[in-house]
Scaffold this active site. Structure first.
Site, PDB file in Angstrom:
ATOM      1  CD  GLU A 225      -4.522  20.851 -38.342  1.00  0.00           C
ATOM      2  OE1 GLU A 225      -4.705  20.025 -39.257  1.00  0.00           O
ATOM      3  OE2 GLU A 225      -4.562  22.076 -38.528  1.00  0.00           O
TER       4      GLU A 225
ATOM      5  CD  GLU B 206      -2.902  23.480 -44.315  1.00  0.00           C
ATOM      6  OE1 GLU B 206      -3.455  23.575 -45.415  1.00  0.00           O
ATOM      7  OE2 GLU B 206      -3.235  22.632 -43.461  1.00  0.00           O
TER       8      GLU B 206
HETATM    9  O1  9MR Z   1     -10.738  17.973 -41.199  1.00  0.00           O
HETATM   10  C1  9MR Z   1     -11.066  18.984 -42.113  1.00  0.00           C
HETATM   11  C2  9MR Z   1     -12.052  18.473 -43.142  1.00  0.00           C
HETATM   12  O2  9MR Z   1     -13.296  18.169 -42.514  1.00  0.00           O
HETATM   13  C3  9MR Z   1     -12.255  19.512 -44.238  1.00  0.00           C
HETATM   14  O3  9MR Z   1     -13.072  18.969 -45.251  1.00  0.00           O
HETATM   15  C4  9MR Z   1     -10.904  19.910 -44.803  1.00  0.00           C
HETATM   16  C5  9MR Z   1     -11.048  20.956 -45.879  1.00  0.00           C
HETATM   17  O4  9MR Z   1      -9.860  21.129 -46.532  1.00  0.00           O
HETATM   18  O5  9MR Z   1     -10.085  20.424 -43.766  1.00  0.00           O
HETATM   19  C6  9MR Z   1      -9.792  19.451 -42.804  1.00  0.00           C
HETATM   20  O6  9MR Z   1      -8.923  19.978 -41.820  1.00  0.00           O
HETATM   21  C7  9MR Z   1      -7.635  20.378 -42.242  1.00  0.00           C
HETATM   22  C8  9MR Z   1      -7.247  21.571 -41.407  1.00  0.00           C
HETATM   23  O7  9MR Z   1      -8.218  22.573 -41.490  1.00  0.00           O
HETATM   24  C9  9MR Z   1      -5.885  22.110 -41.807  1.00  0.00           C
HETATM   25  N1  9MR Z   1      -4.895  21.082 -41.776  1.00  0.00           N
HETATM   26  C10 9MR Z   1      -5.204  19.840 -42.468  1.00  0.00           C
HETATM   27  C11 9MR Z   1      -6.555  19.310 -41.987  1.00  0.00           C
HETATM   28  C12 9MR Z   1      -6.872  17.961 -42.618  1.00  0.00           C
HETATM   29  O8  9MR Z   1      -7.011  18.093 -43.993  1.00  0.00           O
END
Ligand code: 9MR
Length: 308
Positions: free
Chosen positions: A226, A113
């Site tokens: 994802e 990102e």
């Molecule tokens: O699913 C993840 C969540 O448990 C965390 O709190 C969050 C923190 O920002 O990140 C989520 O996963 C993300 C992933 O690492 C990157 N792409 C978007 C995902 C969903 O927000």
């Protein structure tokens, strides 16, 4: 899900994960704050447990993620750094982790990102701290992270991962331009990950196919990294059917793109999903293949059919 083996429904989760998938991504346990909570002190326990589970069940592991603007430890973002010191900290983080998992991780999200929705690089800690000293229009940390990862593992597939670039537009264009330029400059980048967090039960797969083929034509593999298809509440049979159609189409699209090397979901069951977090739930939830009771949903069958 985080350490699922310690959850009250560990047995059901384990059965669903190992019984229906051939790859897994630890949701949070390989992020910077998890793996290096204190400077030079790496904590591999929970991540190793995911890897052991995957091995036991003959599943591939998708590493997520080496460099990001979120979930960074305080020692990193809270300190002031000279450029050589920060490059050395980046190198240490990336090479230590990639080397640790060398035998077990098939693909790594090296940078996650880095691009804004407007097609301009996100003004992150990494971009602000290391800048663009070689003036190629790409923040230096991106190239460095890929080079360090390759240094530690010659064979792993190195991925740039982002959301909102599945369809054509400013963000996808900017990521394409970046990846082409990185390749031209010799950066060891192998693939682009499209996250596929899709809201609103609408998606144009013709556009996705065209968009993804621009990346494969540039010599990159692509992954769906994802996936979830949030349902705006309430969940109804019609919406489950619409979701099911999209999931099937996504898998068919992935199979139709030569160079698309895998599809990963962002979870197993709607009971445990980031979409249930209060700050996100307004966009809908219930985006996965198993419902909150671990029953396969219509979308599960659609995916099964698309895989035949
Ligand atoms: O699913 C993840 C969540 O448990 C965390 O709190 C969050 C923190 O920002 O990140 C989520 O996963 C993300 C992933 O690492 C990157 N792409 C978007 C995902 C969903 O927000």
């Amino acid at each position: 899900m985080n350490n699922f083996w310690a959850a009250p429904d560990a047995a059901e989760y384990t059965r669903a994960l190992s019984g229906h998938f051939n790859a897994l991504t630890p949701e949070n346990q390989m992020k910077p704050d998890s793996l290096q909570p204190r400077r030079d002190t790496f904590q591999f326990g929970p991540a190793d447990r995911f890897v052991a589970f995957a091995k036991e069940h003959r599943m591939a592991v998708h590493g997520h993620t080496l460099v990001w603007h979120q979930q960074n430890p305080d020692w990193l973002e809270g300190a002031s750094w000279t450029r050589p010191e920060l490059i050395s900290a980046l190198s240490n983080h990336v090479t230590t982790i990639v080397a640790h998992f060398k035998e077990d991780i098939a693909l790594w999200d090296v940078v996650n990102e880095a691009m804004g929705d407007n097609g301009k690089f996100r003004d992150s800690f990494w971009k602000k701290s290391l800048g663009d000293d070689n003036h190629d229009g790409i923040p230096d940390y991106i190239d460095l992270a890929f080079r360090f990862a390759r240094q530690a593992d010659r064979d792993c597939i190195l991925v740039y991962n982002d959301y909102g670039a599945e369809h054509s537009g400013a963000k996808a264009d900017a990521i394409l331009k970046m990846t082409r330029e990185l390749k031209r400059g010799g950066t060891p980048i192998d693939a682009v990950g499209f996250q596929f967090h899709i809201k609103g039960l609408r998606f144009d797969f013709d556009d996705f196919r065209k968009n993804a083929r621009r990346f494969t034509s540039a010599g990159l593999k692509v992954f769906i990294t994802e996936a979830d298809f949030a349902i705006p509440p309430p969940v109804t049979p019609e919406k489950l059917a619409a979701q099911s159609k999209l999931c099937g189409e996504m898998v068919r699209a992935a199979r139709a793109i030569s160079g698309c090397a895998g599809v990963f979901w962002w979870g197993v069951t709607d009971r445990h999903s980031w979409l249930n977090m209060p700050e996100f739930v307004k966009g809908g939830a219930d985006g996965l293949l198993f419902d909150r009771e671990y029953t396969p949903k219509p979308c599960y069958r659609a995916v099964q059919e698309a895989l035949r």
